[in-house]
Design a protein around this motif. Structure first.
Motif, short mmCIF file in Angstrom:
data_model
loop_
_atom_site.label_atom_id
_atom_site.label_comp_id
_atom_site.label_asym_id
_atom_site.label_seq_id
_atom_site.Cartn_x
_atom_site.Cartn_y
_atom_site.Cartn_z
N MET A 1 -6.04 -8.99 8.95
CA MET A 1 -4.66 -8.94 8.49
C MET A 1 -4.46 -10.09 7.50
SD MET A 1 -1.16 -8.72 10.77
CE MET A 1 -2.03 -9.17 12.22
N SER A 2 -3.86 -9.78 6.38
CA SER A 2 -3.62 -10.77 5.34
C SER A 2 -2.43 -11.65 5.72
CB SER A 2 -3.35 -10.05 4.03
OG SER A 2 -3.02 -10.95 3.03
N PRO A 3 -2.59 -12.98 5.68
CA PRO A 3 -1.47 -13.86 6.09
C PRO A 3 -0.14 -13.55 5.41
CG PRO A 3 -3.47 -15.12 5.86
CD PRO A 3 -3.79 -13.73 5.37
N PRO A 4 -0.09 -13.28 4.09
CA PRO A 4 1.23 -12.99 3.50
C PRO A 4 1.86 -11.71 4.06
CG PRO A 4 -0.34 -13.53 1.78
CD PRO A 4 -1.10 -13.38 3.06
N LEU A 5 1.05 -10.86 4.65
CA LEU A 5 1.59 -9.60 5.17
C LEU A 5 2.07 -9.71 6.61
CD1 LEU A 5 -0.97 -7.02 3.73
CD2 LEU A 5 1.16 -7.82 2.73
N GLU A 6 1.64 -10.71 7.33
CA GLU A 6 1.96 -10.80 8.76
C GLU A 6 3.47 -10.76 9.03
OE1 GLU A 6 -0.10 -13.95 10.83
OE2 GLU A 6 -1.91 -13.54 9.66
N LYS A 7 4.22 -11.52 8.27
CA LYS A 7 5.68 -11.55 8.49
C LYS A 7 6.33 -10.22 8.09
CE LYS A 7 6.28 -16.54 8.27
NZ LYS A 7 4.92 -17.00 8.01
N VAL A 8 5.75 -9.55 7.12
CA VAL A 8 6.28 -8.24 6.71
C VAL A 8 5.95 -7.20 7.79
CG1 VAL A 8 6.29 -6.46 4.92
CG2 VAL A 8 6.09 -8.86 4.29
N TYR A 9 4.78 -7.31 8.42
CA TYR A 9 4.45 -6.43 9.55
C TYR A 9 5.45 -6.65 10.68
CZ TYR A 9 -0.24 -5.69 7.51
OH TYR A 9 -1.29 -5.37 6.70
N GLN A 10 5.82 -7.90 10.92
CA GLN A 10 6.80 -8.20 11.97
C GLN A 10 8.18 -7.63 11.62
OE1 GLN A 10 6.66 -12.46 12.37
NE2 GLN A 10 4.57 -12.43 13.16
N LEU A 11 8.49 -7.65 10.34
CA LEU A 11 9.77 -7.14 9.87
C LEU A 11 9.84 -5.62 9.96
CD1 LEU A 11 12.46 -7.93 8.50
CD2 LEU A 11 11.28 -7.74 6.31
N PHE A 12 8.74 -4.96 9.64
CA PHE A 12 8.67 -3.49 9.65
C PHE A 12 7.48 -3.02 10.49
CE2 PHE A 12 10.37 -4.67 5.39
CZ PHE A 12 11.63 -4.12 5.51
N PRO A 13 7.52 -3.24 11.81
CA PRO A 13 6.35 -2.90 12.63
C PRO A 13 5.99 -1.41 12.60
CG PRO A 13 8.23 -3.45 14.01
CD PRO A 13 8.62 -3.77 12.60
N ASP A 14 6.98 -0.56 12.42
CA ASP A 14 6.72 0.88 12.39
C ASP A 14 6.17 1.34 11.05
OD1 ASP A 14 9.27 0.15 11.38
OD2 ASP A 14 9.97 2.21 11.54
N ARG A 15 6.12 0.43 10.08
CA ARG A 15 5.61 0.79 8.75
C ARG A 15 4.41 -0.07 8.36
NH1 ARG A 15 11.68 1.13 6.68
NH2 ARG A 15 11.91 3.37 6.55
N ALA A 16 3.72 -0.63 9.34
CA ALA A 16 2.61 -1.54 9.06
C ALA A 16 1.53 -0.89 8.19
CB ALA A 16 2.00 -2.06 10.36
N LEU A 22 0.60 -0.19 0.41
CA LEU A 22 1.33 -0.63 -0.78
C LEU A 22 0.83 -1.98 -1.28
CD1 LEU A 22 5.08 0.31 -0.26
CD2 LEU A 22 3.58 0.98 -2.12
N ALA A 23 0.53 -2.87 -0.36
CA ALA A 23 0.06 -4.20 -0.76
C ALA A 23 -1.26 -4.12 -1.52
CB ALA A 23 -0.09 -5.10 0.47
N HIS A 24 -2.10 -3.15 -1.14
CA HIS A 24 -3.38 -2.97 -1.84
C HIS A 24 -3.21 -2.23 -3.16
CE1 HIS A 24 -5.90 -4.74 1.19
NE2 HIS A 24 -5.36 -3.99 2.13
N ARG A 25 -2.21 -1.39 -3.25
CA ARG A 25 -1.98 -0.56 -4.44
C ARG A 25 -1.11 -1.23 -5.49
NH1 ARG A 25 -0.15 4.55 -1.60
NH2 ARG A 25 1.87 3.77 -2.23
N SER A 26 -0.20 -2.05 -5.05
CA SER A 26 0.83 -2.58 -5.96
C SER A 26 0.85 -4.10 -5.94
CB SER A 26 2.20 -2.03 -5.55
OG SER A 26 3.23 -2.72 -6.20
N GLU A 27 0.53 -4.69 -7.08
CA GLU A 27 0.61 -6.15 -7.19
C GLU A 27 2.05 -6.63 -7.00
OE1 GLU A 27 -1.28 -7.98 -10.58
OE2 GLU A 27 -2.89 -6.50 -10.53
N GLY A 28 2.99 -5.85 -7.49
CA GLY A 28 4.40 -6.21 -7.35
C GLY A 28 4.84 -6.26 -5.89
N PHE A 29 4.41 -5.27 -5.11
CA PHE A 29 4.76 -5.25 -3.70
C PHE A 29 4.10 -6.42 -2.97
CE2 PHE A 29 4.25 -3.98 0.75
CZ PHE A 29 5.57 -3.70 1.08
N PHE A 30 2.83 -6.66 -3.29
CA PHE A 30 2.13 -7.79 -2.66
C PHE A 30 2.83 -9.11 -3.00
CE2 PHE A 30 -1.17 -11.03 -2.21
CZ PHE A 30 -1.57 -10.80 -0.90
N ALA A 31 3.29 -9.24 -4.25
CA ALA A 31 4.01 -10.45 -4.65
C ALA A 31 5.30 -10.61 -3.85
CB ALA A 31 4.30 -10.42 -6.15
N LEU A 32 6.00 -9.49 -3.61
CA LEU A 32 7.21 -9.54 -2.77
C LEU A 32 6.86 -10.02 -1.36
CD1 LEU A 32 9.19 -6.26 -3.57
CD2 LEU A 32 9.95 -8.60 -3.97
#
Length: 87
Positions: A1-16, A22-32
């Motif tokens: 699990m990528s550290p920048p994504l961990e908090k987003v997984y916690q925010l949207f656990p049903d959409r992990a 999206l994080a792998h496909r979109s640089e913009g989403f990963f930046a968010l």
């Protein structure tokens, strides 16, 4: 699990899975995700040290507002991706 994504997984656990895609496909989403992670971490640090100076309280309020904006941006991106996958 990528550290920048961990908090987003916690925010949207049903959409992990979608978050990961999206994080792998979109640089913009990963930046968010990175911005969200940094803002949450900064707020947690201020709260943990019991910051009570006026400047610290102002920074905390600014981080809270930024976090709310980022949550909405992340949610919009996720919903847009879900809608696109339906078509």
């Amino acid at each position: 699990m990528s550290p920048p994504l961990e908090k987003v997984y916690q925010l949207f656990p049903d959409r992990a899975f979608l978050v990961t895609q999206l994080a792998h496909r979109s640089e913009g989403f990963f930046a968010l995700c990175e911005e969200y992670d940094l803002a949450v971490s900064a707020l947690q640090q201020l709260e943990a040290r019991g910051a009570h100076a006026a400047a610290d309280l102002l920074h905390m309020a600014e981080y809270r507002a930024l976090i709310e904006e980022l949550k909405l941006d992340l949610l919009r991106e996720l919903q847009a991706s879900e809608e696109a996958s339906k078509h």
